[in-house]
Every structure is written in C-alpha cells, then in structure tokens.
Design an enzyme around this catalytic site. Sequence first.
Site, PDB file in Angstrom:
ATOM      1  N   SER A   8     129.266  -3.878  80.857  1.00 54.80           N
ATOM      2  CA  SER A   8     128.418  -4.611  79.915  1.00 54.80           C
ATOM      3  C   SER A   8     129.276  -5.239  78.831  1.00 54.80           C
ATOM      4  CB  SER A   8     127.396  -3.655  79.288  1.00 54.80           C
ATOM      5  OG  SER A   8     126.672  -4.354  78.297  1.00 54.80           O
ATOM      6  N   HIS A  32     127.719  -7.667  83.279  1.00 55.63           N
ATOM      7  CA  HIS A  32     126.379  -7.561  82.705  1.00 55.63           C
ATOM      8  C   HIS A  32     126.374  -8.251  81.346  1.00 55.63           C
ATOM      9  CE1 HIS A  32     122.503  -5.493  82.002  1.00 55.63           C
ATOM     10  NE2 HIS A  32     122.941  -5.239  80.774  1.00 55.63           N
ATOM     11  N   ASP A  34     124.030  -9.165  78.052  1.00 54.08           N
ATOM     12  CA  ASP A  34     122.816  -8.786  77.332  1.00 54.08           C
ATOM     13  C   ASP A  34     122.362  -9.914  76.417  1.00 54.08           C
ATOM     14  OD1 ASP A  34     122.284  -6.014  78.067  1.00 54.08           O
ATOM     15  OD2 ASP A  34     124.247  -5.599  77.179  1.00 54.08           O
ATOM     16  N   MET A  36     119.622 -10.860  73.600  1.00 51.72           N
ATOM     17  CA  MET A  36     118.654 -10.233  72.677  1.00 51.72           C
ATOM     18  C   MET A  36     118.091 -11.276  71.717  1.00 51.72           C
ATOM     19  SD  MET A  36     120.781  -6.855  71.645  1.00 51.72           S
ATOM     20  CE  MET A  36     121.665  -5.871  72.860  1.00 51.72           C
ATOM     21  N   HIS A  65     120.657  -9.827  81.566  1.00 50.83           N
ATOM     22  CA  HIS A  65     119.578  -8.917  81.156  1.00 50.83           C
ATOM     23  C   HIS A  65     118.896  -9.513  79.931  1.00 50.83           C
ATOM     24  CE1 HIS A  65     118.729  -4.617  79.322  1.00 50.83           C
ATOM     25  NE2 HIS A  65     117.619  -5.263  79.618  1.00 50.83           N
ATOM     26  N   MET A  67     116.512  -9.403  77.052  1.00 57.05           N
ATOM     27  CA  MET A  67     115.726  -8.514  76.183  1.00 57.05           C
ATOM     28  C   MET A  67     115.027  -9.405  75.180  1.00 57.05           C
ATOM     29  SD  MET A  67     118.519  -5.509  75.764  1.00 57.05           S
ATOM     30  CE  MET A  67     119.808  -6.590  76.333  1.00 57.05           C
ATOM     31  N   MET A 136     116.089   1.385  82.052  1.00 59.60           N
ATOM     32  CA  MET A 136     116.822   1.617  80.794  1.00 59.60           C
ATOM     33  C   MET A 136     116.922   3.117  80.540  1.00 59.60           C
ATOM     34  SD  MET A 136     117.796  -1.293  79.690  1.00 59.60           S
ATOM     35  CE  MET A 136     118.651  -0.589  78.269  1.00 59.60           C
ATOM     36  N   ASP A 174     121.116   1.540  82.676  1.00 55.43           N
ATOM     37  CA  ASP A 174     121.782   0.858  81.563  1.00 55.43           C
ATOM     38  C   ASP A 174     121.542   1.647  80.282  1.00 55.43           C
ATOM     39  OD1 ASP A 174     122.944  -1.056  79.937  1.00 55.43           O
ATOM     40  OD2 ASP A 174     121.320  -2.528  80.145  1.00 55.43           O
ATOM     41  N   GLY A 196     128.894  -0.086  78.996  1.00 58.97           N
ATOM     42  CA  GLY A 196     129.645  -0.866  78.027  1.00 58.97           C
ATOM     43  C   GLY A 196     130.649  -0.020  77.278  1.00 58.97           C
TER      44      GLY A 196
HETATM   45  C1  DX5 Z   1     121.594  -1.981  75.494  1.00 56.45           C
HETATM   46  C2  DX5 Z   1     122.181  -2.909  76.513  1.00 56.45           C
HETATM   47  C3  DX5 Z   1     123.244  -2.325  77.328  1.00 56.45           C
HETATM   48  C4  DX5 Z   1     124.430  -1.837  76.565  1.00 56.45           C
HETATM   49  C5  DX5 Z   1     124.763  -0.526  77.169  1.00 56.45           C
HETATM   50  O1  DX5 Z   1     120.474  -2.549  74.953  1.00 56.45           O
HETATM   51  O2  DX5 Z   1     121.173  -3.390  77.389  1.00 56.45           O
HETATM   52  O3  DX5 Z   1     123.651  -3.176  78.386  1.00 56.45           O
HETATM   53  O4  DX5 Z   1     125.552  -2.681  76.595  1.00 56.45           O
HETATM   54  O5  DX5 Z   1     125.799  -0.031  76.465  1.00 56.45           O
HETATM   55  P1  DX5 Z   1     126.393   1.434  76.552  1.00 56.45           P
HETATM   56  O6  DX5 Z   1     126.967   1.592  77.921  1.00 56.45           O
HETATM   57  O7  DX5 Z   1     127.398   1.386  75.491  1.00 56.45           O
HETATM   58  O8  DX5 Z   1     125.280   2.403  76.279  1.00 56.45           O
HETATM   59 ZN    ZN Z   2     121.812  -4.403  79.228  1.00 53.44          ZN
END
Ligand code: DX5
Ligand code: ZN
Length: 220
Positions: A8, A32, A34, A36, A65, A67, A136, A174, A196
């Site tokens: 991520s 991946h 993200d 947001m 992804h 969000m 999640m 994730d 990540g």
């Molecule tokens: C959180 C994200 C993840 C995030 C996970 O909202 O969707 O993709 O990067 O990160 P780690 O692996 O650090 O929990």
């Molecule tokens: Zn994510």
Amino acid sequence: MDIKVYPSLLSADLLNMERSIEIVKDLSDALHVDIMDGHFVPNLSYGPSLVKALRNRYSIPLNVHLMVEKPENFVDMFIEAGASHLGFHVEATHHPQRLLKYIRDHNIRPFITLNPATPLNTIEYLLGELDMVLIMTVNPGYGGQEFLHFSLKKIKSLREMADKEGINLDIMVDGGIDLHTAPLVIEAGANVLISGNSIFNSENPREVIIKMKSIRYKEV
Ligand code: DX5
Ligand code: ZN
C-alpha cells in the site's frame, strides 16, 4: 492457493515514491493506491493524477481502493487514469451492482470493499458478479492501525460462501497486516495481503514481502 502481496503506497516515502516502488515492485503482484475524500473517511490522500503517473511509468497492476462517498461520481476519472482493479465501498453507494457492471464493462476488474462492522450479507447476492472482495481489517482512513481480530470470522465466512458457490474468489485484506497477522488471515481464507506500514516502514521491505508470500497454513 498462492499468496499475493499488494504493497500500500500510503506508507511509501511520499517525497521518494519512485524509490519506494523500485524496492518492492518486482516482488509485488500489484500496487495498492488509497483514494480518500475526507467524507467517507476522515482523511485525504491522492487523486487520479497519481494513478495516471504510475500507469505511465510502470506496467505493474494498480489496485485502486476508493474510500469515497458516491463512488459512481469518481470511477470515470480512475478508469481513464489507468486503474487495473477498481474498488469501492458497499456502504458508500446505493447501487453497487450497477457500478460493478459499469467498471467491468470498461475492462477493469471491479471489487467491493466492506468496512469492519459491515455484515457479509450486504454482498451475498453480488458474489456471482465478483471475483475480488476486500475485507477491511481496520477502520479505513489511516495507515499503521491495529488489526481488528474480529475480522477473521468474516474472512472465514466469506471463503465458505465462495467455496459453496464454486467461486474462485480473491479475498483481499487491508489494515494492520504484518508478519504476525498475515498467517491468521491466510488461515481464515484470505489470499491477497495489502500492507503498508509493515512493508515500507520496515528495515527490509523485500524480506517482509518474501516472508508474507511464503506463509503456509501450517505456520498458524
Ligand atoms: C487504510 C488503507 C490501507 C492502509 C493500510 O485506510 O486502506 O490501504 O494503507 O495500511 P497498514 O498496512 O499500515 O495498516
Ligand atoms: Zn486501502
């Protein structure tokens, strides 16, 4: 089942993104990304321009992804930017089947994501329309959060549902996935690890990925 790892980029070095990617890319099955919006989750991240820049530079699949609230208002820009997989939250739209079809009709693999508290029956009738689901394992919005152990039950039930229907489903997880929690989610039925913090903030990101990919059920 082979374990896939999608690092991520949320935890990559923002000012040295290219360097972070070069370290992991030949070992990764996808990257991946993200997205947001500050509404669906209490944080902001990147937009389609990052996806486009990654697409122009790399051939590795991009697992995007979303969000965001009302993902139907955003999918076109990510399709155009070059996403390989495009996923949205079932909580964020009223017509998930329509959106899945729309994405697939543009030759992109769609996926649906469920927040930790969202029950599986929200996608029960959609399983025939999907080959990837993202569970999640933290409340979305931030990297580096603690894994929610109650998610294991949901992963297990989803794998059972898919097996019963004869669906070869990629179950992605994730949030809080590291070398301690990865064996647990794999045992429960996940086969795609999104991670990540534990990759990019480790001393040796490559070793973490190699170890994740070599986990077998017996190690639990
Ligand atoms: C959180 C994200 C993840 C995030 C996970 O909202 O969707 O993709 O990067 O990160 P780690 O692996 O650090 O929990
Ligand atoms: Zn994510």
